[in-house]
Design an enzyme around this catalytic site. Structure first.
Site, PDB file in Angstrom:
ATOM      1  N   ASP A 150       0.870  -1.170   0.000  1.00 54.22           N
ATOM      2  CA  ASP A 150       0.000   0.000   0.000  1.00 54.22           C
ATOM      3  C   ASP A 150       0.911   1.227   0.000  1.00 54.22           C
ATOM      4  O   ASP A 150       1.719   1.402   0.906  1.00 54.22           O
ATOM      5  CB  ASP A 150      -0.850  -0.035   1.293  1.00 54.22           C
ATOM      6  CG  ASP A 150      -2.197   0.631   1.142  1.00 54.22           C
ATOM      7  OD1 ASP A 150      -2.223   1.738   0.570  1.00 54.22           O
ATOM      8  OD2 ASP A 150      -3.195   0.060   1.607  1.00 54.22           O
ATOM      9  N   GLU A 167      -6.696   3.877  -5.438  1.00 53.08           N
ATOM     10  CA  GLU A 167      -7.916   4.064  -4.639  1.00 53.08           C
ATOM     11  C   GLU A 167      -8.512   5.410  -5.035  1.00 53.08           C
ATOM     12  O   GLU A 167      -7.908   6.459  -4.800  1.00 53.08           O
ATOM     13  CB  GLU A 167      -7.624   4.073  -3.141  1.00 53.08           C
ATOM     14  CG  GLU A 167      -8.933   4.123  -2.335  1.00 53.08           C
ATOM     15  CD  GLU A 167      -8.829   4.754  -0.958  1.00 53.08           C
ATOM     16  OE1 GLU A 167      -9.726   4.504  -0.137  1.00 53.08           O
ATOM     17  OE2 GLU A 167      -7.870   5.515  -0.698  1.00 53.08           O
ATOM     18  N   HIS A 201     -11.348  -2.263   4.078  1.00 51.57           N
ATOM     19  CA  HIS A 201     -11.174  -1.923   5.492  1.00 51.57           C
ATOM     20  C   HIS A 201     -11.841  -0.621   5.905  1.00 51.57           C
ATOM     21  O   HIS A 201     -11.712  -0.206   7.054  1.00 51.57           O
ATOM     22  CB  HIS A 201      -9.671  -1.868   5.800  1.00 51.57           C
ATOM     23  CG  HIS A 201      -8.990  -0.781   5.019  1.00 51.57           C
ATOM     24  ND1 HIS A 201      -8.869  -0.815   3.646  1.00 51.57           N
ATOM     25  CD2 HIS A 201      -8.429   0.382   5.405  1.00 51.57           C
ATOM     26  CE1 HIS A 201      -8.256   0.273   3.231  1.00 51.57           C
ATOM     27  NE2 HIS A 201      -7.976   1.015   4.281  1.00 51.57           N
ATOM     28  N   ASP A 202     -12.501   0.050   4.958  1.00 48.26           N
ATOM     29  CA  ASP A 202     -13.167   1.316   5.272  1.00 48.26           C
ATOM     30  C   ASP A 202     -14.693   1.222   5.205  1.00 48.26           C
ATOM     31  O   ASP A 202     -15.374   2.179   5.573  1.00 48.26           O
ATOM     32  CB  ASP A 202     -12.735   2.403   4.267  1.00 48.26           C
ATOM     33  CG  ASP A 202     -11.261   2.747   4.360  1.00 48.26           C
ATOM     34  OD1 ASP A 202     -10.707   2.699   5.475  1.00 48.26           O
ATOM     35  OD2 ASP A 202     -10.658   3.063   3.312  1.00 48.26           O
TER      36      ASP A 202
HETATM   37  C1  NOJ Z   1      -7.922   5.674   2.581  1.00 45.90           C
HETATM   38  C2  NOJ Z   1      -7.657   4.484   3.438  1.00 45.90           C
HETATM   39  O1  NOJ Z   1      -8.263   3.363   2.865  1.00 45.90           O
HETATM   40  C3  NOJ Z   1      -8.178   4.810   4.815  1.00 45.90           C
HETATM   41  O2  NOJ Z   1      -8.165   3.689   5.656  1.00 45.90           O
HETATM   42  C4  NOJ Z   1      -7.355   5.937   5.380  1.00 45.90           C
HETATM   43  O3  NOJ Z   1      -7.906   6.342   6.618  1.00 45.90           O
HETATM   44  C5  NOJ Z   1      -7.338   7.133   4.433  1.00 45.90           C
HETATM   45  N1  NOJ Z   1      -7.131   6.750   3.065  1.00 45.90           N
HETATM   46  C6  NOJ Z   1      -6.249   8.068   4.796  1.00 45.90           C
HETATM   47  O4  NOJ Z   1      -5.021   7.522   4.404  1.00 45.90           O
END
Ligand code: NOJ
Length: 531
Positions: free
Chosen positions: A99, A268, A329-330
């Site tokens: 990542d 992303e 994960h979000d």
């Molecule tokens: C996206 C990530 O997936 C998330 O988990 C993170 O909090 C934010 N970017 C900030 O890096």
């Protein structure tokens, strides 16, 4: 003719390192732990692993606040552990992606410590510093994604620095050539070590408008949406200059790639489809896969899904390869959103659409969002805007491996509580049940490996009526039909003659193409050559 790159026919698996497998009893997953579970991933049938950040970090945002880009956080292990993990993954035919977090570093990164030390610091311009507004307040109305102003005042140098996320995550200034070069060197460092690619964090955020104008106010804002939605992120994200940077990253990935050993970049990007497509690059010089998150929130009815798939496919630029995601994960887990029966149908959809799917760890078990007692909340998103349902701890609970204490995840106290149903829903229990969610995933992944039409074939929508969505995948004359009943009632379906090869339901498969799908049934059918 060049061979198709491996990532087009692959299924990616996202590991959240905090939660996959602990090896040293500190209650936090680590690289040696992951290494002991590689055979599980091989048996599951995925092709590549993406690890969420494993770099040294104060963990204000669980690793998305990087304090050193070219090392490993001691909680997770050492560079030697990483090299060993990479070698073991490669020995098993698994690719490994890291990542890359380019929008911001940690405020503990030596670059930021230096940058904030004085206005004359050689690294001052590596971050985004602005004078206060006339009233002494922040330079503009930009809001952090985690709530509150996207600016923090630094009394020593009397300027504000920008941060799209926490104040502990200062934004890097990609308009500065030295910073840009230093960050691109990070990619080179890991590529040279042998990593197969990167997922790039918030790629659409990394360049801000050069004049920092106010963002437009969102007239439809409701506090329940979270404060970030009070404005539209018109000037703080998705600026035209980002595409040059993506092209620089791509050139590095291409320079390291060899035929059969291509390196892949996945961006992303949460944007509407037309804007998302720009990240492929006008001539394919952007990232290989701008993440397509539409399935996560998709309305669960056949017509809207069919429209979404058709519009996405139609919007792809020439040579652009599709991809699909059901969870990460979000975001809330698929099984929580859709319930256990439809989560199986959703898995069949994810793993039979045209394009590269990404599977989130634990979704193959049907894991649901965990319940986190208030005193165990860890996610800054929840701590800063509590009670809105924005917290991400529930989707980051430890992987349940078996029914031993702490589910085989750790011999210590897990950093987050286990999901409520871990005693029944765990790898060992599901491995013994031929109709479990795990068994369904293994079957889907083994079909994708065995049938090129499913892995890389063309897609044609056949039916989107009521609760039934059906489509065909075809490659070299081989035709596979996928028919999904998105509802809880039986539904008529018009299928070509063929042999059912997999159902999401328990019990024997129908002996020929049925005229009715059973409640919550997803079915894969091999179409007869004569049909
Ligand atoms: C996206 C990530 O997936 C998330 O988990 C993170 O909090 C934010 N970017 C900030 O890096």
């Amino acid at each position: 003719m060049t061979a198709r790159p491996w990532w087009q026919s692959s299924v990616l698996y996202q590991i959240y390192p905090w939660s996959f497998q602990d090896s040293d009893g500190d209650g936090i997953g680590d690289l040696r732990g992951i290494a002991t579970r590689l055979d599980y991933l091989v048996d599951l049938g995925v092709h590549a692993i993406w690890l969420s950040p494993i770099f040294p970090s104060p963990m204000a945002d669980f690793g998305y606040d990087v304090a050193e880009y070219c090392d490993i956080d001691r909680r997770f292990g050492t560079l030697a552990d990483f090299d060993a993990l990479l070698a073991s993954a490669h020995a098993r035919g698994l690719k490994l992606l890291l990542d890359f977090v380019p929008n911001h570093s940690s405020d503990q990164h030596p670059w930021f410590v230096e940058s904030r030390s004085s206005r004359d610091s050689p690294k001052r311009d590596w971050y985004i510093w602005r004078d206060p507004a006339a009233d002494g307040g922040p330079p503009n109305n930009w809001i952090s994604d985690f709530g509150g102003p996207a600016w923090t005042y630094d009394a020593r140098t009397e300027q504000y620095y920008s941060h799209a996320f926490l104040k502990e995550q200062p934004d890097l200034n990609w308009r500065n050539p030295e910073l840009r070069a230093a960050m691109l060197d990070v990619l080179r460092f890991w590529f040279a070590r042998g990593v197969d690619g990167f997922r790039i964090d918030v790629l659409w955020h990394i360049v801000k408008h050069a004049d920092f104008p106010d963002n437009p106010i969102n007239p439809g804002w409701d506090p329940a949406m979270g404060e970030m939605h009070r404005v539209f992120q018109l000037h703080s994200t998705d600026q035209p200059e980002v595409h040059d940077i993506a092209a620089d990253m791509r050139a590095i990935a291409d320079a390291f790639g060899r035929e059969g050993d291509d390196r892949v970049l996945i961006g992303e990007i949460y944007l509407p489809v037309e804007r998302l497509m720009r990240y492929y690059g006008l001539a394919g010089e952007g990232v290989h896969l701008p993440f397509n998150f539409q399935l996560i929130d998709a309305a669960w009815d056949a017509r809207s899904l069919a429209r979404m798939i058709a519009e996405y496919e139609a919007a792809l630029p020439p040579g652009g390869w599709p991809n699909w995601v059901l969870g990460n994960h979000d975001r809330p887990r698929s099984a929580t959103k859709r319930g256990p029966a439809q989560a199986r149908v959703a898995a069949m959809l994810l793993l039979t659409l045209r394009g590269t799917p990404t599977l989130y760890y634990g979704d193959e078990l049907g894991m649901t969002d965990g319940v986190i007692p208030p005193d165990r909340v860890r996610d800054p998103r929840e701590l800063r805007e509590p009670g809105l349902g924005l917290g991400r701890d529930p989707v980051r609970t430890p992987m349940p491996w078996d029914d031993s204490p702490h589910a085989g995840f750790t011999r210590g106290e897990p950093w987050l509580p286990l999901g409520g149903d871990w005693r029944e829903r765990n790898v060992a229990a599901e491995a013994d049940d031929p109709h479990s969610m795990l068994a369904l995933h293994r079957a889907l992944l083994s079909l994708r490996r065995a049938i090129p039409a499913l892995a890389v074939g063309a897609i044609r929508l056949l039916e989107a009526e009521g609760d039934v969505l059906a489509y065909e995948r075809e490659q070299d004359g081989e035709r596979i039909v996928v028919a999904l009943n998105l509802g809880h009632d039986a539904a008529p379906v018009a299928l070509p003659a063929g042999q059912p090869i997999l159902s999401t339901l328990r019990g024997p498969l129908p002996s020929s193409a049925p005229s009715v799908l059973r409640p919550d049934e997803g079915l894969i059918l091999k179409v007869d050559a004569s049909a």
